[in-house]
Enzyme design. Structure first.
Site, PDB file in Angstrom:
ATOM      1  N   ASP A   7      -4.926  -5.278 -11.630  1.00 44.17           N
ATOM      2  CA  ASP A   7      -5.352  -4.143 -12.304  1.00 44.17           C
ATOM      3  C   ASP A   7      -4.427  -4.348 -13.661  1.00 44.17           C
ATOM      4  O   ASP A   7      -3.467  -3.874 -13.711  1.00 44.17           O
ATOM      5  CB  ASP A   7      -5.193  -2.849 -11.679  1.00 44.17           C
ATOM      6  CG  ASP A   7      -5.705  -1.811 -12.690  1.00 44.17           C
ATOM      7  OD1 ASP A   7      -6.855  -2.157 -13.549  1.00 44.17           O
ATOM      8  OD2 ASP A   7      -5.220  -0.460 -12.775  1.00 44.17           O
ATOM      9  N   GLU A  66      -9.280  -7.560 -13.085  1.00 39.43           N
ATOM     10  CA  GLU A  66     -10.374  -6.600 -13.305  1.00 39.43           C
ATOM     11  C   GLU A  66     -10.559  -6.786 -14.858  1.00 39.43           C
ATOM     12  O   GLU A  66      -9.726  -7.098 -15.291  1.00 39.43           O
ATOM     13  CB  GLU A  66      -9.950  -5.244 -13.160  1.00 39.43           C
ATOM     14  CG  GLU A  66     -11.204  -4.330 -13.200  1.00 39.43           C
ATOM     15  CD  GLU A  66     -10.759  -2.672 -12.842  1.00 39.43           C
ATOM     16  OE1 GLU A  66     -11.466  -2.256 -12.073  1.00 39.43           O
ATOM     17  OE2 GLU A  66      -9.746  -2.187 -13.242  1.00 39.43           O
ATOM     18  N   ASP A 138      -2.735   2.887 -10.161  1.00 39.74           N
ATOM     19  CA  ASP A 138      -2.903   1.120 -10.455  1.00 39.74           C
ATOM     20  C   ASP A 138      -2.691   0.062  -9.581  1.00 39.74           C
ATOM     21  O   ASP A 138      -3.317  -0.766  -9.372  1.00 39.74           O
ATOM     22  CB  ASP A 138      -1.677   1.000 -11.371  1.00 39.74           C
ATOM     23  CG  ASP A 138      -1.999   1.867 -12.936  1.00 39.74           C
ATOM     24  OD1 ASP A 138      -3.230   1.813 -13.415  1.00 39.74           O
ATOM     25  OD2 ASP A 138      -0.927   2.598 -13.204  1.00 39.74           O
TER      26      ASP A 138
END
Length: 168
Positions: A7, A66, A138
């Protein structure tokens, strides 16, 4: 198959590693690479070093990152994009294939809806990976990216096998 999910973030870059065996998922590790405020180049270098250490330690077979979303603050979006570049670069340097997923695709795969809240993602990650101790939101997002990638890799493998059988 061992999957690393990332992420991207400039201040906090979440990472999560899972093992996939058939339809079974197992948590390996998760954490957050931190960079302090200061010179952008040094922050990116710090993230690069930390993420490189994660890859060396856990030896994933594949990785997924992502996509970032564009917000109203163009400068912040550009900086986030640079951190995302690190997230793509490090696994590529290790010779890994890197999947990329939109946040809504990750949420839809893990939670079932594309506009899930952080708490919903964390809850579903805990259901997919019983006993996991999340290092933070996260890291939970990174594990969700890894889960999403595992599902997509498995689905594409089944599709390729079905197409090969049909071609015979």
């Amino acid at each position: 198959m061992r999957v690393l999910g990332i992420d991207p973030g400039l201040r906090n870059m979440g990472w999560g590693v899972i093992d996939v065996s058939g339809t079974r998922l197992a948590h390996v590790a998760n954490g957050i690479c931190h960079s302090d405020s200061g010179d952008l180049a040094q922050r990116l270098l710090s993230l690069h070093g930390q993420l490189t250490d994660v890859l060396a330690r856990f030896q994933p077979d594949t990785a997924a990152v992502e996509h970032t979303f564009v917000n109203k603050d163009g400068v912040a979006t550009l900086k986030l994009g640079q951190a995302r570049g690190i997230a793509l670069l490090v696994p590529a340097q290790a010779g890994l294939a890197v999947g990329e997923y939109a946040p809504n695709a990750v949420k839809k795969t893990v939670v079932g809806v594309g506009h899930a809240a952080k708490e919903q993602i964390q809850h579903m990650v805990r259901l997919h990976l019983p006993g996991v101790a999340l290092a933070g939101p996260d890291a939970a997002d990174a594990l969700a990216v890894a889960i999403c990638h595992a599902h997509h890799v498995q689905s594409s493998g089944r599709l390729e096998a079905a197409l090969a059988r049909a071609a015979r």
